[in-house]
Write a protein that holds these residues in place. Structure first.
Motif, PDB file in Angstrom:
ATOM      1  N   UNK A  50     -15.236  16.933  47.622  1.00 13.60           N
ATOM      2  CA  UNK A  50     -14.113  16.616  48.508  1.00 13.60           C
ATOM      3  C   UNK A  50     -13.523  17.917  49.040  1.00 13.60           C
ATOM      4  N   UNK A  51     -13.375  18.017  50.348  1.00  9.68           N
ATOM      5  CA  UNK A  51     -12.811  19.207  50.986  1.00  9.68           C
ATOM      6  C   UNK A  51     -11.610  18.771  51.804  1.00  9.68           C
ATOM      7  N   UNK A  52     -10.426  19.354  51.462  1.00  9.11           N
ATOM      8  CA  UNK A  52      -9.189  18.909  52.105  1.00  9.11           C
ATOM      9  C   UNK A  52      -8.377  20.086  52.631  1.00  9.11           C
ATOM     10  N   UNK A  53      -8.214  20.202  53.963  1.00 13.39           N
ATOM     11  CA  UNK A  53      -7.226  21.151  54.493  1.00 13.39           C
ATOM     12  C   UNK A  53      -5.827  20.572  54.265  1.00 13.39           C
ATOM     13  N   UNK A  57     -11.129  22.775  47.784  1.00 12.13           N
ATOM     14  CA  UNK A  57     -12.503  22.291  47.687  1.00 12.13           C
ATOM     15  C   UNK A  57     -12.748  21.826  46.253  1.00 12.13           C
ATOM     16  N   UNK A  58     -13.065  20.555  46.093  1.00 10.67           N
ATOM     17  CA  UNK A  58     -13.225  19.955  44.766  1.00 10.67           C
ATOM     18  C   UNK A  58     -14.663  19.522  44.547  1.00 10.67           C
ATOM     19  N   UNK A 110      -1.559  22.962  43.599  1.00 15.08           N
ATOM     20  CA  UNK A 110      -0.139  22.702  43.852  1.00 15.08           C
ATOM     21  C   UNK A 110       0.717  23.872  43.398  1.00 15.08           C
ATOM     22  N   UNK A 111       0.363  24.499  42.262  1.00 16.30           N
ATOM     23  CA  UNK A 111       1.120  25.659  41.778  1.00 16.30           C
ATOM     24  C   UNK A 111       0.901  26.868  42.677  1.00 16.30           C
ATOM     25  N   UNK A 130      -2.731  15.396  42.748  1.00 17.91           N
ATOM     26  CA  UNK A 130      -3.665  15.674  41.667  1.00 17.91           C
ATOM     27  C   UNK A 130      -5.003  16.101  42.254  1.00 17.91           C
ATOM     28  N   UNK A 131      -5.689  16.973  41.531  1.00 19.94           N
ATOM     29  CA  UNK A 131      -6.949  17.516  42.007  1.00 19.94           C
ATOM     30  C   UNK A 131      -7.986  17.428  40.896  1.00 19.94           C
ATOM     31  N   UNK A 132      -9.247  17.380  41.283  1.00 20.03           N
ATOM     32  CA  UNK A 132     -10.329  17.389  40.304  1.00 20.03           C
ATOM     33  C   UNK A 132     -10.271  18.679  39.493  1.00 20.03           C
TER      34      UNK A 132
END
Length: 414
Positions: A190-193, A181-182, A162-163, A203-205
């Motif tokens: 978990x992969x999120x575009x 990519x988490x 996010x930063x 929030x992210x891992x």
């Protein structure tokens, strides 16, 4: 004296952290096993002898390295655990510097970048890599945005995806898309575009990395000698191309230079200096809000994301900036900012040893003020008078129209 026992550095596969057969054999004979808590806990007790000491990396590396050195110097076996490839933003570099590369045996695993590229089917030979671990500035990221179309960003608990998205949005670098990519290689991978704005509040891992991909190039390719009319500027407040080229040549900007452009106007010098200082930092200092806004727009147009715009009066605006290797002064010597040579005093004091300063003067009083100042300090300096003429239409033909003569004064700090 006992010869140092080679230190084995073992890279564990990202996600699974399952040691290979040779890694398991090395652990079975270890007297000291060093690694982060997560890596140590991934090694079952049956792999490590009961007599072996486990040393977790939880703080500064210096005492850890001294323990490794002393243990290896006694002829005892040391195994250091790393995540992925120990020589890619890993502990291998630091141990090589401290212990000597000849005293290391390294067994790498897949790096996180290799795994991420494979997951996204991205060739990564031209990818740029940025680590924001423990950093409080994003200069390496901004530099990568200038030169690369594909960037892998290593994050931490403060510099989150996010930063990273916020930093890109603040610079107007919305030409990049982001993939987060988490927990790569783990069951909960978990992969999120994501679009940049989507990351707000997300929030992210803790284990994640970011891949940035450029979707389209800047409107104006960043280079030396950008035509004057490509820059958004106010009235005639621009360092014209011939004089700009001479000034940058006299500055001698190196790839890792920190550059100040004081009285930046539309930012043309700072923007083109950033093309040269590709691993450094560039600050465009301007007191006028309208002109500062024009600099930001010119940065967006050219993709010169490395340039930081500082809005404020000089010399006060300079106090918190990192010390420069190169200073360009295009304005301010004849105004309030240089009363009693305050601006020149500050610039000369802040300039690093063997640094260079270039001053463009149109007025004779400004030239004499700067020349006398450098002469009084005993600096090596010189002056070049430059007067260029450019073609202009007249009566269906072309004539040469003279531009204002400019004195290009350069000086070197001992």
């Amino acid at each position: 004296m006992t010869k140092m026992e080679p230190v084995r550095i073992i890279g564990l596969p990202p996600g699974s952290l399952v040691p290979s057969g040779s890694a398991s054999a090395a652990l079975a004979g270890a007297d000291l096993v060093v690694g982060g808590k997560r890596l140590l806990s991934a090694c079952p007790n049956e792999l490590i002898p009961a007599h072996a000491h486990r040393l977790a990396i939880t703080g500064p590396l210096k005492p850890i390295i001294e323990t490794v050195r002393k243990t290896a110097n006694k002829g005892r076996k040391v195994v250091v655990l790393a995540d992925g490839d120990p020589l890619f933003y890993g502990i291998g570099k630091r141990l090589g510097e401290e212990l000597g590369r000849e005293n290391l045996i390294i067994e790498p695993s897949l790096s996180t970048v290799q795994l991420a590229a494979a997951k996204l089917a991205l060739p990564w030979q031209d990818m740029d890599f940025v680590s924001l671990h423990g950093r409080d500035d994003y200069a390496p990221l901004y530099a990568a945005l200038v030169r690369a179309d594909l960037i892998a960003v290593f994050t931490d608990a403060v510099n989150t995806p996010a930063e990273v998205a916020r930093a890109l949005q603040e610079r107007g670098a919305d030409c990049f898309t982001m993939t987060v990519l988490e927990n790569l290689g783990a069951p909960d991978e978990l992969i999120r575009p994501l679009t940049l704005w989507e990351t707000w509040g997300m929030e992210f891992a803790p284990l994640n990395m970011v891949i940035l991909e450029r979707q389209y190039p800047p409107e104006i390719p960043l280079s030396l000698g950008i035509p004057d009319h490509f820059y958004l500027h106010q009235k005639n407040l621009i360092t014209k191309l011939p004089v700009r080229a001479a000034g940058l040549a006299h500055l001698g900007v190196a790839p890792d230079s920190t550059v100040w452009d004081l009285g930046a106007g539309c930012g043309s010098v700072a923007i083109e200096a950033s093309h040269l200082a590709r691993r450094g930092r560039v600050f465009a200092v301007e007191r006028n809000k309208t002109r500062a806004a024009m600099i930001r727009e010119n940065i967006r147009r050219t993709g010169a994301w490395l340039v930081d715009v500082i809005l404020g009066d000089m010399p006060e605006a300079l106090k918190d900036l990192p010390e420069p290797d190169r200073i360009f002064i295009g304005g301010g010597l004849g105004g309030e900012s240089n009363q009693d040579t305050a601006l020149l005093d500050t610039a000369c004091r802040k300039l690093r040893p063997r640094g260079r300063i270039v001053v463009h003067c149109i007025l004779l009083d400004s030239l004499h003020t700067a020349k006398d100042h450098f002469q009084a300090q005993g600096w090596h300096f010189g002056v070049t008078q430059l007067q260029a003429s450019a073609t202009d239409s007249l009566a269906g033909d072309l004539r040469f129209k003279a531009q204002n003569p400019v004195f290009v004064l350069w000086a070197e700090k001992p």
